[in-house]
Scaffold this motif. Structure first.
Motif, PDB file in Angstrom:
ATOM      1  N   TRP A   1      38.971  98.557  21.527  1.00 40.95           N
ATOM      2  CA  TRP A   1      38.714 100.169  20.776  1.00 40.95           C
ATOM      3  C   TRP A   1      40.194 100.452  20.405  1.00 40.95           C
ATOM      4  CZ3 TRP A   1      35.917  98.607  25.030  1.00 40.95           C
ATOM      5  CH2 TRP A   1      34.566  98.908  24.759  1.00 40.95           C
ATOM      6  N   LYS A   2      40.528 101.264  19.442  1.00 43.61           N
ATOM      7  CA  LYS A   2      41.534 101.922  19.282  1.00 43.61           C
ATOM      8  C   LYS A   2      41.867 102.991  20.446  1.00 43.61           C
ATOM      9  CE  LYS A   2      43.707 100.456  15.436  1.00 43.61           C
ATOM     10  NZ  LYS A   2      44.900  99.701  15.692  1.00 43.61           N
ATOM     11  N   THR A   3      43.030 103.351  20.869  1.00 44.72           N
ATOM     12  CA  THR A   3      43.098 104.118  22.098  1.00 44.72           C
ATOM     13  C   THR A   3      42.556 105.582  21.711  1.00 44.72           C
ATOM     14  OG1 THR A   3      45.514 104.425  21.256  1.00 44.72           O
ATOM     15  CG2 THR A   3      45.164 102.827  23.120  1.00 44.72           C
ATOM     16  N   SER A   4      42.564 106.058  20.663  1.00 49.63           N
ATOM     17  CA  SER A   4      42.162 107.377  20.316  1.00 49.63           C
ATOM     18  C   SER A   4      40.784 107.429  20.477  1.00 49.63           C
ATOM     19  CB  SER A   4      42.811 107.625  18.882  1.00 49.63           C
ATOM     20  OG  SER A   4      42.277 106.843  17.997  1.00 49.63           O
ATOM     21  N   ASP A   5      40.033 106.278  20.226  1.00 53.65           N
ATOM     22  CA  ASP A   5      38.367 106.298  20.589  1.00 53.65           C
ATOM     23  C   ASP A   5      38.242 106.098  22.013  1.00 53.65           C
ATOM     24  OD1 ASP A   5      38.527 106.440  17.821  1.00 53.65           O
ATOM     25  OD2 ASP A   5      38.150 104.297  17.623  1.00 53.65           O
ATOM     26  N   ALA A   6      38.929 105.716  22.791  1.00 54.97           N
ATOM     27  CA  ALA A   6      38.553 105.422  24.361  1.00 54.97           C
ATOM     28  C   ALA A   6      39.697 106.019  25.119  1.00 54.97           C
ATOM     29  CB  ALA A   6      38.466 103.918  24.318  1.00 54.97           C
ATOM     30  N   SER A   7      40.569 105.531  25.624  1.00 57.30           N
ATOM     31  CA  SER A   7      41.374 105.793  26.857  1.00 57.30           C
ATOM     32  C   SER A   7      40.441 105.720  27.940  1.00 57.30           C
ATOM     33  CB  SER A   7      42.005 107.034  26.588  1.00 57.30           C
ATOM     34  OG  SER A   7      43.140 106.962  25.590  1.00 57.30           O
ATOM     35  N   PRO A   8      39.646 104.433  28.253  1.00 57.97           N
ATOM     36  CA  PRO A   8      38.640 104.453  29.288  1.00 57.97           C
ATOM     37  C   PRO A   8      39.016 104.507  30.676  1.00 57.97           C
ATOM     38  CG  PRO A   8      39.231 102.230  28.707  1.00 57.97           C
ATOM     39  CD  PRO A   8      40.281 103.252  27.894  1.00 57.97           C
ATOM     40  N   SER A   9      38.440 105.144  31.638  1.00 60.01           N
ATOM     41  CA  SER A   9      38.557 105.260  32.978  1.00 60.01           C
ATOM     42  C   SER A   9      37.350 104.560  33.569  1.00 60.01           C
ATOM     43  CB  SER A   9      38.882 107.016  33.451  1.00 60.01           C
ATOM     44  OG  SER A   9      39.103 106.909  34.606  1.00 60.01           O
ATOM     45  N   GLY A  10      36.426 105.623  34.066  1.00 62.66           N
ATOM     46  CA  GLY A  10      35.338 105.015  34.722  1.00 62.66           C
ATOM     47  C   GLY A  10      34.306 104.059  34.010  1.00 62.66           C
ATOM     48  N   ALA A  11      33.559 103.396  34.749  1.00 62.00           N
ATOM     49  CA  ALA A  11      32.443 102.244  34.174  1.00 62.00           C
ATOM     50  C   ALA A  11      31.412 102.181  35.134  1.00 62.00           C
ATOM     51  CB  ALA A  11      33.151 100.954  33.843  1.00 62.00           C
ATOM     52  N   ALA A  12      30.223 101.951  34.570  1.00 60.63           N
ATOM     53  CA  ALA A  12      29.072 101.895  35.426  1.00 60.63           C
ATOM     54  C   ALA A  12      28.053 100.689  34.538  1.00 60.63           C
ATOM     55  CB  ALA A  12      28.287 102.980  35.940  1.00 60.63           C
ATOM     56  N   PHE A  13      27.305 100.177  35.277  1.00 60.76           N
ATOM     57  CA  PHE A  13      26.289  99.314  34.554  1.00 60.76           C
ATOM     58  C   PHE A  13      24.935  99.748  34.942  1.00 60.76           C
ATOM     59  CE2 PHE A  13      23.213  95.939  34.833  1.00 60.76           C
ATOM     60  CZ  PHE A  13      23.479  95.300  33.542  1.00 60.76           C
ATOM     61  N   ALA A  14      24.140  99.741  33.959  1.00 59.33           N
ATOM     62  CA  ALA A  14      22.799 100.096  33.989  1.00 59.33           C
ATOM     63  C   ALA A  14      21.890  99.588  32.824  1.00 59.33           C
ATOM     64  CB  ALA A  14      22.380 101.454  34.389  1.00 59.33           C
ATOM     65  N   GLN A  15      20.750  99.158  32.894  1.00 58.11           N
ATOM     66  CA  GLN A  15      19.764  98.830  32.006  1.00 58.11           C
ATOM     67  C   GLN A  15      20.559  98.035  30.923  1.00 58.11           C
ATOM     68  OE1 GLN A  15      17.131 101.849  30.602  1.00 58.11           O
ATOM     69  NE2 GLN A  15      17.249 102.962  32.623  1.00 58.11           N
TER      70      GLN A  15
ATOM     71  N   ARG B   1      47.132  96.083  32.702  1.00 58.71           N
ATOM     72  CA  ARG B   1      47.892  97.026  32.335  1.00 58.71           C
ATOM     73  C   ARG B   1      47.625  98.209  33.250  1.00 58.71           C
ATOM     74  NH1 ARG B   1      48.351 101.650  29.280  1.00 58.71           N
ATOM     75  NH2 ARG B   1      50.469 102.460  28.458  1.00 58.71           N
ATOM     76  N   ASN B   2      46.295  98.720  33.281  1.00 58.97           N
ATOM     77  CA  ASN B   2      45.739  99.768  33.876  1.00 58.97           C
ATOM     78  C   ASN B   2      44.331  99.849  34.016  1.00 58.97           C
ATOM     79  OD1 ASN B   2      45.753 102.532  35.274  1.00 58.97           O
ATOM     80  ND2 ASN B   2      46.426 103.438  33.430  1.00 58.97           N
ATOM     81  N   VAL B   3      43.814  98.981  35.168  1.00 56.79           N
ATOM     82  CA  VAL B   3      42.437  99.299  35.361  1.00 56.79           C
ATOM     83  C   VAL B   3      41.880 100.385  36.137  1.00 56.79           C
ATOM     84  CG1 VAL B   3      40.426  97.785  36.572  1.00 56.79           C
ATOM     85  CG2 VAL B   3      42.600  96.815  35.425  1.00 56.79           C
ATOM     86  N   GLN B   4      40.990 101.101  35.228  1.00 57.70           N
ATOM     87  CA  GLN B   4      40.497 102.412  36.077  1.00 57.70           C
ATOM     88  C   GLN B   4      38.873 102.530  35.965  1.00 57.70           C
ATOM     89  OE1 GLN B   4      41.868 106.357  34.694  1.00 57.70           O
ATOM     90  NE2 GLN B   4      44.029 105.561  35.190  1.00 57.70           N
ATOM     91  N   GLY B   5      38.442 101.496  35.581  1.00 62.97           N
ATOM     92  CA  GLY B   5      36.812 101.322  35.367  1.00 62.97           C
ATOM     93  C   GLY B   5      36.438  99.863  36.145  1.00 62.97           C
TER      94      GLY B   5
END
Length: 358
Positions: free
Chosen positions: A268-282, A213-217
């Protein structure tokens, strides 16, 4: 709040929400997390790297360990050195509208180029710019025709360990784009630095997955790619990406178990997230959340979730847009409170330096 350690709390109540639009965290049990298997981390906001950035979106580190940050609405790119932001150039043709503008940035790991994902008045494009002597120049469009609208523009860029450029796109407000093999909307692209289909792409296409739908991360753990995705008004998603797969939108939102479609490893429910950026570490995917106003830490391994997500800094810094791993191993996290949807605070927007502990 600087220097204060925040340890995540377990799940609380659910509240429904919408796209980029908080409430408390309740990740679903979709994925493969064993009962009682929780990998705890501690995150500390060690400092504010810089403040006074206007709607920061893309963030990428240069070989000299300084960083470039994109201002969505102005089209400017700024270099961050020693707590100061200096203009290094403007991306031509940027047309900011609602969620559009100057979005993702990626620094070429082998050449003096910077790549930018941006909205024009008619489409979204990816351009290559030369970075030399502290300035951007010689802008060349390498890919155009990505669906553009006031919403669902995607925009994240990331170089993979294979040396190719990955881009998360949105459906451009037109749901059928996500399942249309001839559209670049609702896809994860994998392209060369000339804007061509990378070798090995399924069907020789520009994209490797559809049904988004909308990938931002976008975040890599070695060769494994993870993608954060906005839901409609029920479930936001973290997906483990397998080339050639269909991630379900618009038939599925969240884990629905549909034949031929891949379920998210966390939702997640959208009110708990609406996620944009992502990164991986540890061992964790760190996911910045806008409406949810928090930073999620999701333990993963081999494309599976291996513990319960943790939420940090809930409501403390407002909307969080981008997270990247800095050369020293810390996380740089941008706020997004001057984007017209948040409550601007003194000094916004800012980049926070977050350290990871156990």
């Amino acid at each position: 709040m600087v220097g204060r350690v925040v340890v995540a709390v377990a799940a609380l109540a659910l509240v429904a929400g919408c796209s980029e639009g908080g409430a408390a965290p309740t990740p679903s049990n979709s994925g493969t997390a064993p009962a009682g298997s929780v990998s705890q981390v501690k995150l500390t906001v060690a400092s504010t790297v810089v403040s006074g950035i206007q709607v920061p979106w893309g963030l990428a580190f240069l070989p000299d360990k300084s960083a470039l940050v994109a201002e969505r609405d102005t089209g400017k790119v700024k270099r961050i050195v020693d707590g100061k932001a200096t203009d290094v150039g403007t991306v031509d043709g940027v047309d900011p509208s609602s969620e559009g503008g100057l979005l993702g940035l990626a620094v070429d790991p082998t050449a003096p180029y910077v790549y930018a994902y941006f909205s024009t008045s008619g489409d979204n494009r990816i351009a290559r710019l030369t970075y030399k002597d502290g300035r951007l120049s010689e802008q060349t469009t390498i890919l155009e025709g990505i669906p553009q609208a006031a919403i669902h523009n995607g925009g994240r860029l990331k170089f993979g360990p294979d040396g190719f450029l990955y881009a998360g796109t949105g459906d451009g407000g037109d749901r059928p784009n996500s399942q249309n093999d001839d559209s670049l909307g609702g896809k994860i692209l994998r392209i060369t630095t000339e804007g061509k289909a990378a070798p090995g792409n399924p069907g020789g296409r520009l994209w490797i997955t559809k049904g988004h739908r909308n990938v931002q991360g976008l975040a890599f753990d070695g060769n494994q790619l993870y993608a954060a995705e906005f839901g409609q008004n029920t479930w936001d998603e973290l997906n483990a990406i397998t080339p050639g797969s269909n991630y379900g939108w618009p038939a599925a939102e969240g884990a629905e178990g549909l034949d031929g479609m891949v379920d998210p490893i966390a939702q997640w429910k959208t009110s708990d997230a609406s996620p944009s950026g992502a990164a991986f570490a540890q061992g964790h995917v760190f996911m910045a959340s806008l409406r949810g106003e928090r930073l999620w830490a999701i333990p993963v391994a081999g494309g599976k979730r291996v513990g319960e997500p943790q939420a940090f800094f809930v409501g403390e810094y407002g909307r969080l847009r981008t997270v990247e791993v800095a050369p020293d191993g810390s996380l740089w996290v941008t706020t997004s409170n001057t984007d017209g949807r948040g409550e601007s605070r003194d000094g916004d927007d800012r980049i926070l330096r977050v350290t990871i502990g156990r």
